[in-house]
Design an enzyme around this catalytic site. Structure first.
Site, PDB file in Angstrom:
ATOM      1  N   HIS A   1      -1.251   1.064   7.392  1.00  0.00           N
ATOM      2  CA  HIS A   1      -1.818   1.123   6.038  1.00  0.00           C
ATOM      3  C   HIS A   1      -1.688   2.558   5.520  1.00  0.00           C
ATOM      4  O   HIS A   1      -1.797   3.512   6.287  1.00  0.00           O
ATOM      5  CB  HIS A   1      -3.294   0.707   6.065  1.00  0.00           C
ATOM      6  CG  HIS A   1      -3.942   0.726   4.714  1.00  0.00           C
ATOM      7  ND1 HIS A   1      -3.450  -0.006   3.649  1.00  0.00           N
ATOM      8  CD2 HIS A   1      -5.032   1.395   4.249  1.00  0.00           C
ATOM      9  CE1 HIS A   1      -4.223   0.212   2.582  1.00  0.00           C
ATOM     10  NE2 HIS A   1      -5.174   1.054   2.919  1.00  0.00           N
TER      11      HIS A   1
ATOM     12  N   CYS B   1       0.811  -1.229   0.000  1.00  0.00           N
ATOM     13  CA  CYS B   1       0.000   0.000   0.000  1.00  0.00           C
ATOM     14  C   CYS B   1       0.843   1.277   0.000  1.00  0.00           C
ATOM     15  O   CYS B   1       0.439   2.292  -0.556  1.00  0.00           O
ATOM     16  CB  CYS B   1      -0.963   0.009   1.181  1.00  0.00           C
ATOM     17  SG  CYS B   1      -0.138  -0.150   2.771  1.00  0.00           S
TER      18      CYS B   1
END
Length: 380
Positions: free
Chosen positions: A300, A79
């Site tokens: 994330h 990510c």
């Protein structure tokens, strides 16, 4: 005058630039020693390999009409790379030369235009990593370039690479335009970009950027480390998010040097770790040149951005403004638009469990701001 006419006639015979530019790119195959060094830098060992999540990930765009600008993440892991590229694509889409309409229409680009913005974004990332002097683009050849022996575990990607180096930005751009499908459609565009950005910076400089020589670019569970994200955003794989360098006295006359961001970044970063007082994001990342931020929350990375270019330079604009949020992994199906009001103070307790982490991240920059999700279900 006669001579002038002759030259004009000759000029018209010149082939189009893209074919001329191809000759300006030098190509050579990867060898086992370089492949080992790349793996050591990425994983800390030449016996590690890219996970499946990395192997299947390219920079493929969203097909939902409202989210056509968005890159889709298939599984967790890369990510950090995706969010950094997404942010650079948005910089091109919203604030690039070709954009005249600075409004939501620029968030619904044609397929041709968004591919062009992806090409420009990748060119910018690689050129910056090469110190604005050079860049290397790693592309697969479909066949092994060396025989994997000794302490090296083959993964079917690194062994096939051909390294194409450009020393002029125009050459880099023309070369990427011809090969952008390798990054956009893939299958392993994310790995190609990661290897290309490392080689553009160079193995030695990346290693020297680290606070600790044994640091790596991909951490546990295949997550991107802060070093890799910083390399993509700023061209240097430094370990920290504060401004400049901090020298710590570690006793016995020894000084530990912690390296941070050395100048104002094009793209910013906001971190949930700062809300929990684990780190402090410096102004070079918190107030970037463009109103686009990576959001680091629970390991994330996603992206937050504003359509107003002058958000960061005009206090009146900063009183009340809209931020758009995009997360390529969350199966997002609609546009998420948050309205941030800095003229009011939110009265919530700092450690309220029901406050969305994204709001905590936003308030590390706009302290106490009131945030309206405009009817979207808040992400907890």
């Amino acid at each position: 005058d006669v001579e002038d006419e002759a030259t004009t006639a000759e000029v018209s015979k010149v082939p189009d630039l893209s074919t001329l530019y191809m000759f300006q790119v030098a190509s050579k195959a990867i060898d086992i020693s370089l492949a080992k060094e790349i793996k050591n830098l990425l994983f800390g060992s030449s016996l590690c390999c890219f996970s499946e999540e990395w192997k299947i990930q390219s920079f493929t765009f969203n097909s939902i009409p409202q989210l056509k600008y968005g890159i889709v993440q298939k599984k967790g892991g890369p990510c950090g790379v995706l969010a950094a590229v997404q942010a650079c694509v948005l910089q091109q889409l919203l604030f690039g030369d070709s954009n005249r309409n600075k409004d939501t229409r620029s968030l619904q680009p044609s397929e041709v235009h968004r591919t062009k913005c992806l090409t420009m974004a990748i060119a910018g990332i690689l050129w910056r990593a090469g110190g604005n002097e050079k860049a290397i683009v790693a592309l697969p050849s479909g066949k092994q370039q060396f025989t994997p022996i000794g302490k090296y575990k083959a993964d079917g990607i690194l062994e096939t690479l051909i390294l194409h180096s450009a020393t002029r930005y125009e050459d880099l751009l023309a070369f990427l335009q011809k090969n952008i499908h390798q990054f956009e459609i893939g299958p392993c565009g994310c790995i190609l970009l990661t290897v290309s950005v490392i080689l553009s910076r160079s193995i030695n400089l990346v290693r020297n950027d680290f606070d600790v020589l044994t640091n790596r670019l991909i951490g546990s569970h295949g997550y991107c480390t802060q070093e890799l994200v910083n390399l993509l955003l700023t061209g240097k794989a430094v370990s920290n998010v504060f401004n400049n360098v901090i020298e710590l006295d570690s006793g016995n006359g020894n000084i530990t040097i912690l390296k941070g961001i050395t100048s104002r970044s094009d793209i910013g970063l906001l971190s949930l770790f700062e809300h929990y007082d684990v780190c402090q994001v410096g102004s070079y990342l918190k107030t970037p040149k463009y109103p686009i931020w990576l959001v680091c929350s629970e390991s994330h990375f996603s992206v937050l951005f504003c359509l107003e270019k002058n958000l960061l330079g005009d206090w009146k604009t900063e009183q009340r403004f809209d931020l758009y949020y995009y997360d390529g992994l969350a199966n997002q199906e609609e546009e998420i638009r948050l309205t941030v009001d800095t003229t009011q103070m939110c009265t919530e307790a700092k450690d309220n469990d029901l406050t969305p982490p994204l709001e905590h991240c936003i308030r590390t920059k706009w302290h106490g701001a009131v945030i309206d999700w405009n009817g979207t279900e808040p992400i907890l």
